[in-house]
Design a protein around this motif. Structure first.
Motif, PDB file in Angstrom:
ATOM      1  N   GLU A 110       0.860  -1.173   0.000  1.00 29.63           N
ATOM      2  CA  GLU A 110       0.000   0.000   0.000  1.00 29.63           C
ATOM      3  C   GLU A 110       0.902   1.229   0.000  1.00 29.63           C
ATOM      4  OE1 GLU A 110      -3.818   0.311   2.121  1.00 29.63           O
ATOM      5  OE2 GLU A 110      -2.796   1.817   3.334  1.00 29.63           O
ATOM      6  N   GLU A 111       0.498   2.241  -0.774  1.00 25.29           N
ATOM      7  CA  GLU A 111       1.287   3.468  -0.852  1.00 25.29           C
ATOM      8  C   GLU A 111       0.452   4.678  -0.457  1.00 25.29           C
ATOM      9  OE1 GLU A 111       4.627   2.921  -4.170  1.00 25.29           O
ATOM     10  OE2 GLU A 111       2.595   2.784  -5.001  1.00 25.29           O
ATOM     11  N   PHE A 112       1.167   5.707  -0.020  1.00 21.62           N
ATOM     12  CA  PHE A 112       0.568   6.970   0.396  1.00 21.62           C
ATOM     13  C   PHE A 112       1.449   8.088  -0.150  1.00 21.62           C
ATOM     14  CE2 PHE A 112       1.393  10.432   3.352  1.00 21.62           C
ATOM     15  CZ  PHE A 112       0.137  10.978   3.531  1.00 21.62           C
ATOM     16  N   PHE A 113       0.826   9.161  -0.580  1.00 24.45           N
ATOM     17  CA  PHE A 113       1.567  10.318  -1.091  1.00 24.45           C
ATOM     18  C   PHE A 113       1.005  11.585  -0.465  1.00 24.45           C
ATOM     19  CE2 PHE A 113       1.125   7.027  -4.323  1.00 24.45           C
ATOM     20  CZ  PHE A 113       2.451   6.690  -4.550  1.00 24.45           C
ATOM     21  N   TYR A 114       1.883  12.544  -0.212  1.00 24.80           N
ATOM     22  CA  TYR A 114       1.465  13.849   0.284  1.00 24.80           C
ATOM     23  C   TYR A 114       2.180  14.900  -0.552  1.00 24.80           C
ATOM     24  CZ  TYR A 114       0.673  17.914   3.190  1.00 24.80           C
ATOM     25  OH  TYR A 114       0.296  19.155   3.620  1.00 24.80           O
ATOM     26  N   ILE A 115       1.417  15.790  -1.162  1.00 24.68           N
ATOM     27  CA  ILE A 115       1.986  16.819  -2.034  1.00 24.68           C
ATOM     28  C   ILE A 115       2.490  17.981  -1.172  1.00 24.68           C
ATOM     29  CG2 ILE A 115       1.624  18.310  -4.039  1.00 24.68           C
ATOM     30  CD1 ILE A 115       1.275  15.232  -4.570  1.00 24.68           C
ATOM     31  N   LEU A 116       3.815  18.163  -1.181  1.00 16.53           N
ATOM     32  CA  LEU A 116       4.449  19.232  -0.407  1.00 16.53           C
ATOM     33  C   LEU A 116       4.452  20.558  -1.159  1.00 16.53           C
ATOM     34  CD1 LEU A 116       7.601  17.248   0.764  1.00 16.53           C
ATOM     35  CD2 LEU A 116       5.743  18.054   2.239  1.00 16.53           C
ATOM     36  N   LYS A 117       4.659  20.483  -2.478  1.00 16.01           N
ATOM     37  CA  LYS A 117       4.813  21.698  -3.283  1.00 16.01           C
ATOM     38  C   LYS A 117       4.379  21.387  -4.708  1.00 16.01           C
ATOM     39  CE  LYS A 117       8.788  23.635  -5.288  1.00 16.01           C
ATOM     40  NZ  LYS A 117      10.206  23.947  -5.232  1.00 16.01           N
ATOM     41  N   GLY A 118       3.694  22.333  -5.322  1.00 14.59           N
ATOM     42  CA  GLY A 118       3.329  22.195  -6.722  1.00 14.59           C
ATOM     43  C   GLY A 118       1.952  21.596  -6.941  1.00 14.59           C
ATOM     44  N   SER A 119       1.706  21.275  -8.206  1.00 15.33           N
ATOM     45  CA  SER A 119       0.414  20.698  -8.585  1.00 15.33           C
ATOM     46  C   SER A 119       0.631  19.777  -9.778  1.00 15.33           C
ATOM     47  CB  SER A 119      -0.587  21.802  -8.940  1.00 15.33           C
ATOM     48  OG  SER A 119      -0.106  22.549 -10.043  1.00 15.33           O
ATOM     49  N   GLY A 120      -0.387  18.996 -10.073  1.00 21.40           N
ATOM     50  CA  GLY A 120      -0.268  18.065 -11.181  1.00 21.40           C
ATOM     51  C   GLY A 120      -1.525  17.248 -11.357  1.00 21.40           C
ATOM     52  N   THR A 121      -1.347  16.027 -11.838  1.00 21.60           N
ATOM     53  CA  THR A 121      -2.458  15.133 -12.131  1.00 21.60           C
ATOM     54  C   THR A 121      -2.188  13.776 -11.505  1.00 21.60           C
ATOM     55  OG1 THR A 121      -2.808  16.244 -14.251  1.00 21.60           O
ATOM     56  CG2 THR A 121      -3.789  14.054 -14.004  1.00 21.60           C
ATOM     57  N   LEU A 122      -3.205  13.227 -10.870  1.00 20.83           N
ATOM     58  CA  LEU A 122      -3.158  11.862 -10.365  1.00 20.83           C
ATOM     59  C   LEU A 122      -3.971  10.987 -11.299  1.00 20.83           C
ATOM     60  CD1 LEU A 122      -2.648   9.643  -8.178  1.00 20.83           C
ATOM     61  CD2 LEU A 122      -4.830  10.382  -7.157  1.00 20.83           C
ATOM     62  N   ARG A 123      -3.321   9.998 -11.895  1.00 23.95           N
ATOM     63  CA  ARG A 123      -4.051   8.938 -12.600  1.00 23.95           C
ATOM     64  C   ARG A 123      -4.325   7.872 -11.556  1.00 23.95           C
ATOM     65  NH1 ARG A 123      -0.931   6.508 -17.470  1.00 23.95           N
ATOM     66  NH2 ARG A 123      -2.934   5.495 -17.788  1.00 23.95           N
ATOM     67  N   HIS A 124      -5.584   7.507 -11.409  1.00 25.82           N
ATOM     68  CA  HIS A 124      -5.951   6.520 -10.394  1.00 25.82           C
ATOM     69  C   HIS A 124      -7.167   5.735 -10.853  1.00 25.82           C
ATOM     70  CE1 HIS A 124      -7.631   4.969  -6.609  1.00 25.82           C
ATOM     71  NE2 HIS A 124      -6.363   4.870  -6.260  1.00 25.82           N
ATOM     72  N   ALA A 125      -7.002   4.420 -10.980  1.00 26.97           N
ATOM     73  CA  ALA A 125      -8.097   3.521 -11.338  1.00 26.97           C
ATOM     74  C   ALA A 125      -8.851   4.018 -12.577  1.00 26.97           C
ATOM     75  CB  ALA A 125      -9.035   3.325 -10.149  1.00 26.97           C
ATOM     76  N   ASP A 126      -8.110   4.315 -13.630  1.00 27.83           N
ATOM     77  CA  ASP A 126      -8.665   4.765 -14.913  1.00 27.83           C
ATOM     78  C   ASP A 126      -9.391   6.106 -14.860  1.00 27.83           C
ATOM     79  OD1 ASP A 126      -7.646   2.551 -16.294  1.00 27.83           O
ATOM     80  OD2 ASP A 126      -9.385   1.337 -15.747  1.00 27.83           O
ATOM     81  N   GLN A 127      -9.076   6.917 -13.854  1.00 26.65           N
ATOM     82  CA  GLN A 127      -9.603   8.275 -13.771  1.00 26.65           C
ATOM     83  C   GLN A 127      -8.430   9.233 -13.585  1.00 26.65           C
ATOM     84  OE1 GLN A 127     -12.329   8.148 -10.420  1.00 26.65           O
ATOM     85  NE2 GLN A 127     -14.035   7.718 -11.784  1.00 26.65           N
ATOM     86  N   GLU A 128      -8.672  10.521 -13.821  1.00 28.86           N
ATOM     87  CA  GLU A 128      -7.661  11.546 -13.566  1.00 28.86           C
ATOM     88  C   GLU A 128      -8.223  12.571 -12.604  1.00 28.86           C
ATOM     89  OE1 GLU A 128      -5.974  13.231 -17.104  1.00 28.86           O
ATOM     90  OE2 GLU A 128      -5.108  11.315 -17.716  1.00 28.86           O
ATOM     91  N   PHE A 129      -7.371  12.988 -11.666  1.00 28.19           N
ATOM     92  CA  PHE A 129      -7.761  13.959 -10.650  1.00 28.19           C
ATOM     93  C   PHE A 129      -6.702  15.048 -10.578  1.00 28.19           C
ATOM     94  CE2 PHE A 129      -9.266   9.796  -9.358  1.00 28.19           C
ATOM     95  CZ  PHE A 129     -10.598  10.018  -9.028  1.00 28.19           C
ATOM     96  N   PRO A 130      -7.116  16.323 -10.479  1.00 29.98           N
ATOM     97  CA  PRO A 130      -6.127  17.376 -10.250  1.00 29.98           C
ATOM     98  C   PRO A 130      -5.616  17.265  -8.815  1.00 29.98           C
ATOM     99  CG  PRO A 130      -8.346  18.291 -10.250  1.00 29.98           C
ATOM    100  CD  PRO A 130      -8.472  16.837 -10.595  1.00 29.98           C
ATOM    101  N   ILE A 131      -4.314  17.442  -8.624  1.00 28.53           N
ATOM    102  CA  ILE A 131      -3.731  17.409  -7.280  1.00 28.53           C
ATOM    103  C   ILE A 131      -2.910  18.668  -7.065  1.00 28.53           C
ATOM    104  CG2 ILE A 131      -3.760  14.907  -7.016  1.00 28.53           C
ATOM    105  CD1 ILE A 131      -0.820  14.836  -7.872  1.00 28.53           C
ATOM    106  N   ARG A 132      -2.773  19.038  -5.784  1.00 25.57           N
ATOM    107  CA  ARG A 132      -2.031  20.255  -5.458  1.00 25.57           C
ATOM    108  C   ARG A 132      -1.453  20.152  -4.059  1.00 25.57           C
ATOM    109  NH1 ARG A 132      -5.406  23.810  -2.326  1.00 25.57           N
ATOM    110  NH2 ARG A 132      -7.511  23.012  -2.226  1.00 25.57           N
ATOM    111  N   GLU A 133      -0.641  21.124  -3.726  1.00 21.50           N
ATOM    112  CA  GLU A 133      -0.013  21.210  -2.416  1.00 21.50           C
ATOM    113  C   GLU A 133      -1.051  20.982  -1.318  1.00 21.50           C
ATOM    114  OE1 GLU A 133       2.117  24.792   0.054  1.00 21.50           O
ATOM    115  OE2 GLU A 133       2.620  24.565  -2.075  1.00 21.50           O
TER     116      GLU A 133
END
Length: 168
Positions: free
Chosen positions: A64-87
């Motif tokens: 199992e993995e976990f991520f925390y965005i410290l700086k910046g923004s981008g896109t999360l591809r997850h289970a055939d969907q895309e989500f905007p991510i940010r700090e």
């Protein structure tokens, strides 16, 4: 390398090692967990430049993995969907072959995030974009273990269980 008896390190003290392949996959990774004595969890800080991703789109059967965005923004591809991510975003990638994941820096600025995962002895990973899979085992649960077993293949090149075994 810091003394592992010290249970902390400041982000300013981290040393990033670059890795990747081609123009699409490139990142810097700073090891944290081993530098402060962790053994059951593996974690580090990932640095992504614009347009880059650290790893291919993949899922895990065990880790199992976990991520925390410290700086910046981008896109999360997850289970055939895309989500905007940010700090400030927390992201979970459960051990589930149906929940492939990938973080992409789709912005014009550098992205920095914490990547944390369980240090399990074995895992099987799937790569939906390329149709491959991987199998891994290590008594230490670390990818740089010199005695680890790791293999990548495609299902269409797999052999039968009895392939190559003597019949008499």
């Amino acid at each position: 390398v810091r003394n592992v008896d010290t249970p902390l390190i400041n982000i300013e003290e981290l040393e990033f090692n670059e890795f990747g392949k081609g123009g699409k996959f490139h990142a810097g990774r700073a090891e944290v967990s081993r530098r402060i004595g962790a053994s059951k969890l593996g974690y580090g800080v990932i640095r992504l430049q614009p347009g880059k991703r650290a790893w291919p789109y993949h899922s895990h059967y065990v880790i199992e993995e976990f991520f925390y965005i410290l700086k910046g923004s981008g896109t999360l591809r997850h289970a055939d969907q895309e989500f905007p991510i940010r700090e400030g975003d927390f992201i979970c990638a459960p051990a589930d072959p149906g929940q492939a994941h990938q973080i992409i820096n789709s912005s014009a600025e550098e992205m920095l995030y914490i990547a944390l995962g369980t240090n399990d002895e074995a895992d099987v990973f799937l790569y939906p974009d390329s149709g491959k899979y991987g199998a891994y085992h290590s008594k230490t649960g670390k990818m740089d273990d010199p005695d680890k077993f790791i293999v990548f293949a495609r299902k269409d090149t797999a052999v039968d269980y009895w392939d190559g075994e003597a019949e008499d």
